[in-house]
Every structure is written in structure tokens, then in C-alpha cells.
Design a protein around this motif. Structure first.
Motif, PDB file in Angstrom:
ATOM      1  N   VAL A 190       5.232   5.418   0.531  1.00 44.87           N
ATOM      2  CA  VAL A 190       4.041   4.685   0.974  1.00 44.87           C
ATOM      3  C   VAL A 190       4.020   4.719   2.503  1.00 44.87           C
ATOM      4  O   VAL A 190       4.161   3.716   3.190  1.00 44.87           O
ATOM      5  CB  VAL A 190       4.031   3.245   0.439  1.00 44.87           C
ATOM      6  N   SER A 191       3.873   5.910   3.030  1.00 46.01           N
ATOM      7  CA  SER A 191       3.842   6.152   4.473  1.00 46.01           C
ATOM      8  C   SER A 191       2.991   7.395   4.702  1.00 46.01           C
ATOM      9  O   SER A 191       2.389   7.921   3.777  1.00 46.01           O
ATOM     10  CB  SER A 191       5.260   6.358   5.019  1.00 46.01           C
ATOM     11  N   ASN A 192       2.966   7.868   5.944  1.00 46.33           N
ATOM     12  CA  ASN A 192       2.194   9.088   6.222  1.00 46.33           C
ATOM     13  C   ASN A 192       3.084  10.324   6.249  1.00 46.33           C
ATOM     14  O   ASN A 192       2.769  11.309   6.904  1.00 46.33           O
ATOM     15  CB  ASN A 192       1.427   8.953   7.537  1.00 46.33           C
TER      16      ASN A 192
ATOM     17  N   MET B   8      -6.032   7.294   2.732  1.00 45.38           N
ATOM     18  CA  MET B   8      -5.633   6.222   1.825  1.00 45.38           C
ATOM     19  C   MET B   8      -6.657   5.086   1.847  1.00 45.38           C
ATOM     20  O   MET B   8      -7.446   4.960   2.779  1.00 45.38           O
ATOM     21  CB  MET B   8      -4.251   5.684   2.235  1.00 45.38           C
TER      22      MET B   8
ATOM     23  N   THR C  21      -2.749   9.108   6.993  1.00 47.04           N
ATOM     24  CA  THR C  21      -3.050   7.720   6.677  1.00 47.04           C
ATOM     25  C   THR C  21      -4.523   7.518   6.343  1.00 47.04           C
ATOM     26  O   THR C  21      -4.866   6.716   5.465  1.00 47.04           O
ATOM     27  CB  THR C  21      -2.662   6.815   7.862  1.00 47.04           C
TER      28      THR C  21
ATOM     29  N   TRP D 254      -6.865  -1.071   2.392  1.00 49.72           N
ATOM     30  CA  TRP D 254      -5.844  -2.105   2.239  1.00 49.72           C
ATOM     31  C   TRP D 254      -4.436  -1.516   2.328  1.00 49.72           C
ATOM     32  O   TRP D 254      -3.505  -2.185   2.783  1.00 49.72           O
ATOM     33  CB  TRP D 254      -6.007  -2.822   0.901  1.00 49.72           C
ATOM     34  N   LEU D 255      -4.297  -0.253   1.893  1.00 51.06           N
ATOM     35  CA  LEU D 255      -2.980   0.385   1.958  1.00 51.06           C
ATOM     36  C   LEU D 255      -2.676   0.878   3.370  1.00 51.06           C
ATOM     37  O   LEU D 255      -1.510   0.870   3.807  1.00 51.06           O
ATOM     38  CB  LEU D 255      -2.925   1.560   0.975  1.00 51.06           C
ATOM     39  N   GLN D 256      -3.704   1.275   4.110  1.00 52.25           N
ATOM     40  CA  GLN D 256      -3.501   1.737   5.483  1.00 52.25           C
ATOM     41  C   GLN D 256      -2.873   0.656   6.361  1.00 52.25           C
ATOM     42  O   GLN D 256      -2.097   0.960   7.268  1.00 52.25           O
ATOM     43  CB  GLN D 256      -4.830   2.183   6.085  1.00 52.25           C
TER      44      GLN D 256
ATOM     45  N   ASN E 282       4.552   0.484   8.721  1.00 57.62           N
ATOM     46  CA  ASN E 282       5.759   0.948   8.046  1.00 57.62           C
ATOM     47  C   ASN E 282       6.635   1.698   9.054  1.00 57.62           C
ATOM     48  O   ASN E 282       6.180   2.628   9.716  1.00 57.62           O
ATOM     49  CB  ASN E 282       5.357   1.895   6.903  1.00 57.62           C
TER      50      ASN E 282
ATOM     51  N   TRP F  67      -0.601  -1.471   5.606  1.00 56.04           N
ATOM     52  CA  TRP F  67       0.861  -1.424   5.472  1.00 56.04           C
ATOM     53  C   TRP F  67       1.431  -0.149   6.057  1.00 56.04           C
ATOM     54  O   TRP F  67       2.439  -0.161   6.761  1.00 56.04           O
ATOM     55  CB  TRP F  67       1.269  -1.548   4.010  1.00 56.04           C
ATOM     56  N   VAL F  68       0.784   0.967   5.757  1.00 57.66           N
ATOM     57  CA  VAL F  68       1.290   2.264   6.215  1.00 57.66           C
ATOM     58  C   VAL F  68       1.410   2.294   7.736  1.00 57.66           C
ATOM     59  O   VAL F  68       2.375   2.839   8.283  1.00 57.66           O
ATOM     60  CB  VAL F  68       0.374   3.403   5.720  1.00 57.66           C
TER      61      VAL F  68
END
Length: 263
Positions: free
Chosen positions: A194-196, A204, A201, A207-209, A215, A211-212
Motif C-alpha cells: 500500500v505504497s507507490n 489510487m 499514487t 482516501w487511499l492516497q 507511508n 495514507w500512501v
């Protein structure tokens, strides 16, 4: 006189010398157990070939374009998973009684931990060089300079050194080496995926971006990309080193304390 009394009296310089000796002991064992080096070689090769030629066309339009984007991230992902070997090896040594013999010697209590980590950092340098060499054969080219290449090695190995202390703490706390790998799949697997590392990024969900972007794996991957290919360097490198310092400050003392209780 017990090792617990002798250890605090060991001078720092002597402790460093002992750490180097124990590191050399770990590296020399590769001659008798080549599988240790294969662990740092086979998996990264498989990941690089798999993601480049299977997913490269779908993600970036061509394997060559994807290789330029993904190789720095794959180097980071492989390095972080490689830190689990430090915990596994340490747990094996504790289980087999290796440290029971060391405890009878007047050595610094942190020397065995540092020795194990330094040896694995050397193996990590080999894995990074291997991936860059294979990447060059596949068409990857460093787009910056020799200084950027050396900087990428320095940043990655510094991060690996810090993250290894997390693996050391787990390796000391658990009773079976397999538990370290369970920790890897429970924590490292989602942290790296769950990263780039594998995809940009901006592809995605929003909402996930969120966190990414924060990270630490993303930050380190951006730093390595900037140093090897192109893009921002200052901010991601600074962020990577700050993360490494924070992890080292927290998990280093915790690992030494846990090791003293167990060994």
C-alpha cells in the motif's frame, strides 16, 4: 564474574571491534550455507522479472517504461523484506544457544545485535547491486549521476539499518524463527504494497492516497527514484532519514533491553 558485570565496562571502541568480528563471523558462514545469499538474490530477481514483464505493459504501457518507474521501488520493497532475515537469524542463534556461549565472554551486550545487523546490511548492498545490474541488462539506466547512485545506496542502507532493529526486537521477543516471518506478512506486506512502490499514487482512490503519501515506504521509494532517475530529492531524502532516525531511537534501545532479558 558474570558477563552482566563485564559488559558495561567494555569500551565503545572495543565494542565496535567486537561487532565487526561478529559481523565477519556471520558473513563467513555463507561459504558453508550459500542459501543465505540466495535468499537475498533469488527473490528480488523473481519480483523484478515478474512485475516488469507481466504487469509492466498494463501499468505503464510497456515493460521498459514500467522498469524505469518500478525498479527503485522494488529495491526498497526487497530491502525492507530483507530486514526480516535479521530477526530470523537472531532468533535462530538464540534458540540454538549461540548467545549462551557469548554471554561467558567480556563483550558489549549490544555487540551481537549490531554484528548481526551490519552483516545483513552488507548482504542488502549485494541485493541492491544485483537488482541494478539485472535492471541494466533489461534496459534500466541511471538518469542522474554517480553521486546520485552512491546517495541512493547510502539512503537505502541507512533506512535498512534502522528497520532492522524492528526485526531484531521481534526476533528477540518470539520463541520460534517462523514467527518473525508471520510478523513480516502481517506488517511489512501491507506497508510495502500500500505504497507507490508498484504504481503511481495518483492512480489510487483519494482516501487511499492520504495514507500512501505519508507511508514511510513511499517516502523512501521517492527518495531512491529521485536519486536514481529524476524528480524531487531533498524532501524525500530528508523524510527518509528522519524516519530512519526515529525508528532507530525507538527500537534500538527496546531491542537491547529485550535482548538483555532473554540472553
Amino acid at each position: 564474574m558474570t558477563a552482566a558485570v563485564l559488559a558495561p565496562r567494555v569500551r565503545p571502541v572495543e565494542g565496535l571491534r567486537q561487532s565487526v568480528s561478529l559481523s565477519w563471523r556471520t558473513l563467513v558462514q555463507i561459504k558453508h550455507n550459500p542459501m543465505e545469499l540466495i535468499d537475498f538474490s533469488l527473490q528480488p530477481i523473481m519480483f523484478l522479472l515478474l512485475f516488469t514483464y507481466v504487469f509492466g505493459g498494463a501499468v505503464a504501457g510497456s515493460p521498459g517504461e514500467y522498469l524505469t518507474f518500478a525498479l527503485p521501488g522494488l529495491i526498497v520493497q526487497n530491502a525492507l523484506f530483507g530486514t526480516l532475515n535479521t530477526g530470523v537469524g537472531l532468533c535462530n542463534d538464540l534458540t540454538k544457544g549461540v548467545f549462551d556461549r557469548l554471554r561467558a565472554l567480556p563483550i558489549a551486550r549490544w555487540a551481537p545485535l549490531t554484528g548481526r545487523i551490519v552483516a545483513d546490511v552488507v548482504k542488502q548492498a549485494w541485493a541492491m547491486a544485483l537488482l541494478l545490474g539485472l535492471g541494466a541488462i533489461m534496459g534500466f539506466r541511471v538518469g542522474t549521476s554517480v553521486a546520485g547512485l552512491l546517495g541512493a545506496f547510502g539512503v537505502l542502507l541507512g533506512v535498512v539499518l534502522a528497520f532492522s532493529w524492528i526485526s531484531v526486537l521481534v526476533g528477540v521477543l518470539v520463541k520460534e524463527p517462523e514467527r518473525v516471518m508471520v510478523f513480516g506478512f502481517a506488517v511489512m506486506f501491507p506497508l510495502t504494497f500500500v505504497s507507490n512502490v508498484f504504481v503511481p499514487t495518483d492512480t489510487m482512490p483519494g482516501w487511499l492516497q492520504a495514507w500512501v503519501n505519508v507511508n514511510p515506504v513511499t517516502i523512501v521509494a521517492d527518495a531512491i527514484r529521485g536519486l536514481l532517475v529524476s524528480g524531487p530529492v531533498g524532501s524525500p531524502v530528508t523524510g527518509s532519514l528522519l524516519w530512519a532516525l526515529g525508528i532507530l531511537v525507538v527500537f534500538g534501545p527496546l531491542s537491547v533491553r529485550a535482548f538483555r532479558r532473554r540472553a
